[in-house]
Design a protein around this motif. Structure first.
Motif, short mmCIF file in Angstrom:
data_model
loop_
_atom_site.label_atom_id
_atom_site.label_comp_id
_atom_site.label_asym_id
_atom_site.label_seq_id
_atom_site.Cartn_x
_atom_site.Cartn_y
_atom_site.Cartn_z
N LEU A 1 -7.81 -9.85 -2.50
CA LEU A 1 -7.07 -8.87 -1.82
C LEU A 1 -5.84 -8.78 -2.64
N SER A 2 -5.61 -7.63 -3.57
CA SER A 2 -4.52 -7.67 -4.55
C SER A 2 -3.68 -6.25 -4.33
N ILE A 3 -2.36 -6.58 -4.76
CA ILE A 3 -1.37 -5.40 -4.63
C ILE A 3 -1.52 -4.72 -5.90
N ALA A 4 -1.52 -3.46 -5.85
CA ALA A 4 -1.45 -2.73 -7.26
C ALA A 4 -0.55 -1.69 -7.31
N LEU A 5 -0.08 -1.35 -8.41
CA LEU A 5 0.64 -0.16 -8.76
C LEU A 5 0.26 0.55 -9.71
N PRO A 6 0.81 1.91 -9.86
CA PRO A 6 0.45 2.97 -10.73
C PRO A 6 0.84 2.39 -12.07
N ARG A 7 -0.19 2.36 -13.28
CA ARG A 7 -0.11 1.58 -14.38
C ARG A 7 1.28 1.79 -15.15
N SER A 8 1.95 3.19 -14.72
CA SER A 8 3.09 3.51 -15.71
C SER A 8 4.11 2.83 -15.04
N ASP A 9 4.26 2.12 -13.95
CA ASP A 9 5.49 1.62 -13.23
C ASP A 9 5.83 0.20 -13.66
N ALA A 10 6.91 0.08 -13.93
CA ALA A 10 7.44 -1.29 -14.54
C ALA A 10 7.23 -2.34 -13.51
N TYR A 11 6.76 -3.70 -13.61
CA TYR A 11 6.76 -4.73 -12.77
C TYR A 11 7.09 -5.87 -13.26
N GLU A 12 8.18 -6.65 -12.86
CA GLU A 12 8.54 -7.69 -13.28
C GLU A 12 8.30 -8.98 -12.22
N GLY A 13 8.27 -8.54 -11.15
CA GLY A 13 8.15 -9.45 -9.88
C GLY A 13 8.19 -9.01 -8.66
N LEU A 14 8.11 -9.95 -7.59
CA LEU A 14 8.09 -9.45 -6.28
C LEU A 14 9.02 -8.23 -5.95
N GLY A 15 10.45 -8.49 -6.51
CA GLY A 15 11.25 -7.74 -6.09
C GLY A 15 11.04 -6.17 -6.14
N ASP A 16 10.04 -6.09 -7.29
CA ASP A 16 9.78 -4.49 -7.63
C ASP A 16 9.07 -3.87 -6.52
N LEU A 17 8.64 -4.68 -5.47
CA LEU A 17 7.75 -4.28 -4.42
C LEU A 17 8.65 -3.48 -3.03
N HIS A 18 10.12 -3.77 -3.36
CA HIS A 18 10.85 -3.54 -2.16
C HIS A 18 10.85 -1.92 -2.22
N GLY A 19 10.67 -1.39 -1.15
CA GLY A 19 10.98 0.00 -0.62
C GLY A 19 9.71 0.82 -0.90
N ARG A 20 8.51 0.15 -1.32
CA ARG A 20 7.22 0.93 -1.61
C ARG A 20 6.66 1.03 -0.34
N SER B 1 -9.80 2.54 -13.22
CA SER B 1 -10.29 3.76 -13.35
C SER B 1 -9.36 4.87 -12.39
N ASN B 2 -8.73 4.21 -11.79
CA ASN B 2 -7.77 5.12 -10.68
C ASN B 2 -6.31 5.01 -11.36
N GLY B 3 -6.14 4.53 -12.60
CA GLY B 3 -4.84 4.44 -13.15
C GLY B 3 -3.73 3.22 -12.44
N LEU B 4 -4.59 2.34 -11.75
CA LEU B 4 -3.72 1.20 -11.08
C LEU B 4 -3.51 -0.19 -12.02
N LYS B 5 -2.69 -0.87 -11.64
CA LYS B 5 -2.68 -1.99 -12.20
C LYS B 5 -2.50 -3.07 -11.33
N GLU B 6 -3.33 -4.31 -11.27
CA GLU B 6 -3.10 -5.45 -10.22
C GLU B 6 -1.98 -6.22 -10.52
N VAL B 7 -1.11 -6.28 -9.61
CA VAL B 7 0.38 -7.19 -9.83
C VAL B 7 0.44 -8.49 -8.79
#
Ligand code: ATP
Ligand code: ZN
Length: 304
Positions: free
Chosen positions: A113-132, A186-192
């Protein structure tokens, strides 16, 4: 001869008392767990009709009744005692938080079970999940993860097709099951972040009556024999007698390997079992030790 591996004939299980009703085992009716669950029961030598439009099936040579249900309902039915036991993903058991006992890990339907974001979003760590705003079918597992890491994010619970939520503007992240990752891609997401790892489990109602436990124990014995067999291979090889000490050291077997003289003077045949996990290392060490004519065959059942 010390290594003995007898295939077990499918025997009719002796019901503790003729009046004992069959053990009710819940399986997923149709989905990613269904085929492997049915194959496991068949590999246990239990025969039943596979017609999958039916909601229940009785088996002919073991006191078992199969109930075909949606996977999400299995922990609840097992906790309530409608089913005595069930085969379901660990992810569903953990999410539903029903009081059930986990009896066996079955090794199939592995996923995470993973969290995934749109591929174009920057992701550097858990902090980038705030406010999602995260879409998921696993609100309990996700909120545990967010709380544990002090992440403030909102959860949008949806029951299916979670991966399309960002593209239709319903969320800006997802928390979903992944095996290869191709659906996310295929849905433009990346696993973070991976928040939970899962495989199929055999679960049971806690505190089953002794007659149910007796049937369940017999089923578990067969399941373990099938699973053991899948993770081992039977290996046969020829080795010069002066290499036997080294070869038997590499191949400990279930007790110790079987060693038999070959017709050719100075050579022996060695039979043993080897674990799938260290298979190639063992083969390489055996060849280095002088083994020849190595044959590897699958094992159908393995009784320990
Ligand atoms: P149901 O109609 O029974 O509710 P479902 O659509 O919720 O089915 P499936 O997609 O069939 O469920 O998945 C069943 C289980 O298979 C999951 O809960 C999980 O344990 C496991 N599984 C393994 N790999 C995956 C994957 N890549 N995606 C989803 N589930 C997976
Ligand atoms: Zn489901």
């Amino acid at each position: 001869m010390q290594t003995t591996l007898h295939p077990t004939p499918a025997r009719v299980f002796m019901n503790p008392t003729p009046m004992t009703p069959p053990l009710r085992l819940a399986l997923q009716k149709s989905g990613r767990l269904s085929e492997a669950s049915v194959r496991l029961i068949e590999a246990c030598g239990i025969r039943f009709s596979r017609a999958n439009h039916r909601l229940r099936a009785l088996t002919d040579n073991f006191p078992l009744e199969l109930l075909y249900l949606r996977d999400d309902d299995i922990p609840g039915y097992v906790a309530d005692g409608v089913a005595d036991a069930g085969i379901v993903g660990e992810n569903v058991v953990a999410e539903k938080r029903k009081p059930v006992a986990t009896l066996e890990r079955l090794g199939f339907a592995r996923c995470r079970l993973s969290i995934a974001l749109p591929r174009s979003d920057a992701y550097e760590g858990l902090g980038d999940l705030h406010g999602r705003h995260i879409a998921t079918s696993y609100p309990n597992l996700l909120s545990d993860f967010l709380a544990e890491h002090d992440i403030e994010a909102s959860i949008h619970e949806i029951s299916g097709s979670v991966e399309i939520a960002p593209s239709i503007g319903l969320a800006d992240a997802v928390c979903d099951l992944v095996s290869s990752g191709s659906t996310l891609l295929s849905n433009g997401l990346k696993e973070v972040e991976t928040i939970f790892r899962s495989e199929a489990l055999l679960i049971a109602h806690p505190g089953l009556a002794p007659d149910r436990t007796a049937i369940l124990d017999a089923l578990r014995f067969r399941i373990r024999s099938v699973l053991q067999a899948q993770s081992f291979k039977y290996i046969l090889l020829n080795a010069p007698n002066d290499a036997l000490d080294r070869v038997t050291e590499i191949l400990p077997g279930m007790k110790s390997p079987t060693v038999m003289p070959l017709a050719e003077e100075g050579w022996s045949s060695v039979h043993s079992v080897v674990n799938e996990n260290d298979f190639w290392e063992v083969i390489e060490s055996l060849r280095a030790a002088g083994a020849q004519g190595i044959l590897v065959v699958p094992i159908e059942k393995m009784i320990l």
